[in-house]
Design a protein around this motif. Structure first.
Motif, PDB file in Angstrom:
ATOM      1  N   MET A 296      15.395 -70.625 -71.225  1.00  0.00           N
ATOM      2  CA  MET A 296      16.712 -70.681 -70.598  1.00  0.00           C
ATOM      3  C   MET A 296      16.820 -69.603 -69.518  1.00  0.00           C
ATOM      4  N   THR A 297      17.257 -70.005 -68.329  1.00  0.00           N
ATOM      5  CA  THR A 297      17.352 -69.086 -67.207  1.00  0.00           C
ATOM      6  C   THR A 297      18.543 -68.149 -67.368  1.00  0.00           C
ATOM      7  N   THR A 298      18.315 -66.879 -67.109  1.00  0.00           N
ATOM      8  CA  THR A 298      19.383 -65.889 -67.182  1.00  0.00           C
ATOM      9  C   THR A 298      20.087 -65.811 -65.839  1.00  0.00           C
ATOM     10  N   SER A 299      21.407 -65.910 -65.844  1.00  0.00           N
ATOM     11  CA  SER A 299      22.161 -65.863 -64.595  1.00  0.00           C
ATOM     12  C   SER A 299      22.154 -64.443 -64.031  1.00  0.00           C
ATOM     13  N   PRO A 300      22.361 -64.305 -62.721  1.00  0.00           N
ATOM     14  CA  PRO A 300      22.413 -62.963 -62.119  1.00  0.00           C
ATOM     15  C   PRO A 300      23.488 -62.081 -62.754  1.00  0.00           C
ATOM     16  N   LEU A 301      24.621 -62.682 -63.140  1.00  0.00           N
ATOM     17  CA  LEU A 301      25.691 -61.900 -63.757  1.00  0.00           C
ATOM     18  C   LEU A 301      25.262 -61.390 -65.130  1.00  0.00           C
ATOM     19  N   ALA A 302      24.694 -62.270 -65.935  1.00  0.00           N
ATOM     20  CA  ALA A 302      24.224 -61.853 -67.259  1.00  0.00           C
ATOM     21  C   ALA A 302      23.158 -60.774 -67.128  1.00  0.00           C
ATOM     22  N   GLN A 303      22.274 -60.931 -66.146  1.00  0.00           N
ATOM     23  CA  GLN A 303      21.208 -59.951 -65.947  1.00  0.00           C
ATOM     24  C   GLN A 303      21.775 -58.606 -65.518  1.00  0.00           C
ATOM     25  N   ALA A 304      22.809 -58.646 -64.677  1.00  0.00           N
ATOM     26  CA  ALA A 304      23.427 -57.398 -64.217  1.00  0.00           C
ATOM     27  C   ALA A 304      24.039 -56.631 -65.383  1.00  0.00           C
ATOM     28  N   VAL A 305      24.718 -57.355 -66.275  1.00  0.00           N
ATOM     29  CA  VAL A 305      25.287 -56.704 -67.460  1.00  0.00           C
ATOM     30  C   VAL A 305      24.165 -56.162 -68.336  1.00  0.00           C
ATOM     31  N   GLY A 306      23.144 -56.981 -68.543  1.00  0.00           N
ATOM     32  CA  GLY A 306      22.019 -56.565 -69.375  1.00  0.00           C
ATOM     33  C   GLY A 306      21.298 -55.348 -68.827  1.00  0.00           C
ATOM     34  N   ASP A 307      21.268 -55.230 -67.497  1.00  0.00           N
ATOM     35  CA  ASP A 307      20.597 -54.100 -66.847  1.00  0.00           C
ATOM     36  C   ASP A 307      21.544 -52.927 -66.601  1.00  0.00           C
ATOM     37  N   LEU A 308      22.790 -53.056 -67.078  1.00  0.00           N
ATOM     38  CA  LEU A 308      23.804 -51.995 -66.964  1.00  0.00           C
ATOM     39  C   LEU A 308      24.164 -51.695 -65.509  1.00  0.00           C
ATOM     40  N   GLU A 309      24.182 -52.735 -64.685  1.00  0.00           N
ATOM     41  CA  GLU A 309      24.533 -52.579 -63.271  1.00  0.00           C
ATOM     42  C   GLU A 309      26.013 -52.922 -63.092  1.00  0.00           C
ATOM     43  N   GLU A 310      26.851 -51.924 -63.290  1.00  0.00           N
ATOM     44  CA  GLU A 310      28.297 -52.135 -63.315  1.00  0.00           C
ATOM     45  C   GLU A 310      28.842 -52.697 -62.002  1.00  0.00           C
ATOM     46  N   GLU A 311      28.506 -52.065 -60.899  1.00  0.00           N
ATOM     47  CA  GLU A 311      29.053 -52.488 -59.609  1.00  0.00           C
ATOM     48  C   GLU A 311      28.658 -53.926 -59.285  1.00  0.00           C
ATOM     49  N   THR A 312      27.413 -54.271 -59.576  1.00  0.00           N
ATOM     50  CA  THR A 312      26.937 -55.631 -59.323  1.00  0.00           C
ATOM     51  C   THR A 312      27.691 -56.635 -60.183  1.00  0.00           C
ATOM     52  N   ALA A 313      27.880 -56.302 -61.455  1.00  0.00           N
ATOM     53  CA  ALA A 313      28.576 -57.207 -62.373  1.00  0.00           C
ATOM     54  C   ALA A 313      30.016 -57.445 -61.924  1.00  0.00           C
ATOM     55  N   VAL A 314      30.706 -56.385 -61.567  1.00  0.00           N
ATOM     56  CA  VAL A 314      32.102 -56.503 -61.120  1.00  0.00           C
ATOM     57  C   VAL A 314      32.187 -57.367 -59.863  1.00  0.00           C
ATOM     58  N   THR A 315      31.289 -57.130 -58.925  1.00  0.00           N
ATOM     59  CA  THR A 315      31.289 -57.889 -57.668  1.00  0.00           C
ATOM     60  C   THR A 315      30.993 -59.366 -57.905  1.00  0.00           C
TER      61      THR A 315
END
Length: 210
Positions: A1-20
């Protein structure tokens, strides 16, 4: 199953990316529930890394903050989309544990799936679960913890429901970082829920909702 960019951002602890990314998705008209599911998927990544020893408690807490901040704009749409209530869940982090992020995620996801949540907060006294069930008529009780040292408190909370004559009237769901099926067996819970979505599935099964 492909991980979405948003899920990956949360998983990688990239707060600014996730919010955007959440803001961009809302601007494009994507459904709040769909976005929430991606945020959940990101938290699942965090949970897996925690279990594998790659992340520690500090990362878990930071991830929860990212989830809250990124998910904040979704709340109004989620509330308006779920006017009906299939049942009521009394929810709390058990006595001697002050961590709320897992519980807060469950509250959000349950609410967005039409289940009314009575959130008792953290460090909840055993009797408070009993009182809330009596006052609300809830048939579901959710208990969360992040510390293995409070498993006995969770067990005592379940026993308090039994002592009050309520155990046969409620279904107890438990979850949290260190919790597993063995914990559920030990404390006397009905369901172990690894993720918030597991909790929704269990709750709907109990309530007879498809």
């Amino acid at each position: 199953m492909t991980t979405s960019p948003l899920a990956q951002a949360v998983g990688d602890l990239e707060e600014e990316t996730a919010v955007t990314l959440v803001q961009d998705k809302l601007a494009k008209g994507e459904a709040a529930l769909s976005i929430l599911e991606e945020l959940q998927a990101g938290m699942n990544i965090v949970g897996e890394r925690f279990e594998e020893g790659e992340y520690f408690l500090s990362e878990l807490i930071y991830a929860a903050d990212i989830f809250k901040k990124a998910g904040a704009p979704l709340q109004e749409e989620l509330k308006s989309a779920t006017q009906s209530s299939y049942g009521t869940l009394v929810l709390g982090t058990v006595k001697n544990d002050i961590h709320d992020f897992g519980k807060d995620i469950v509250a959000t996801v349950m609410g967005s799936n039409g289940i009314k949540v009575i959130d008792l907060g953290v460090n909840v006294e055993h009797q408070a679960f009993v009182d809330a069930v009596k006052e609300s008529g809830a048939t579901l009780v959710g208990m969360s913890c992040l510390l293995t040292t409070v498993f006995d408190d969770m067990k005592d909370a379940v026993q308090t429901l039994k002592d009050a004559g309520l155990r046969d009237q409620v279904t107890v769901l438990i979850g949290g970082g260190p919790v597993d099926q063995a914990t559920a067996d030990y404390v006397g819970a009905d369901y172990y829920c690894k993720t918030a979505q597991d909790g929704v599935i269990a709750a709907k099964k109990v309530l007879g909702v498809n």
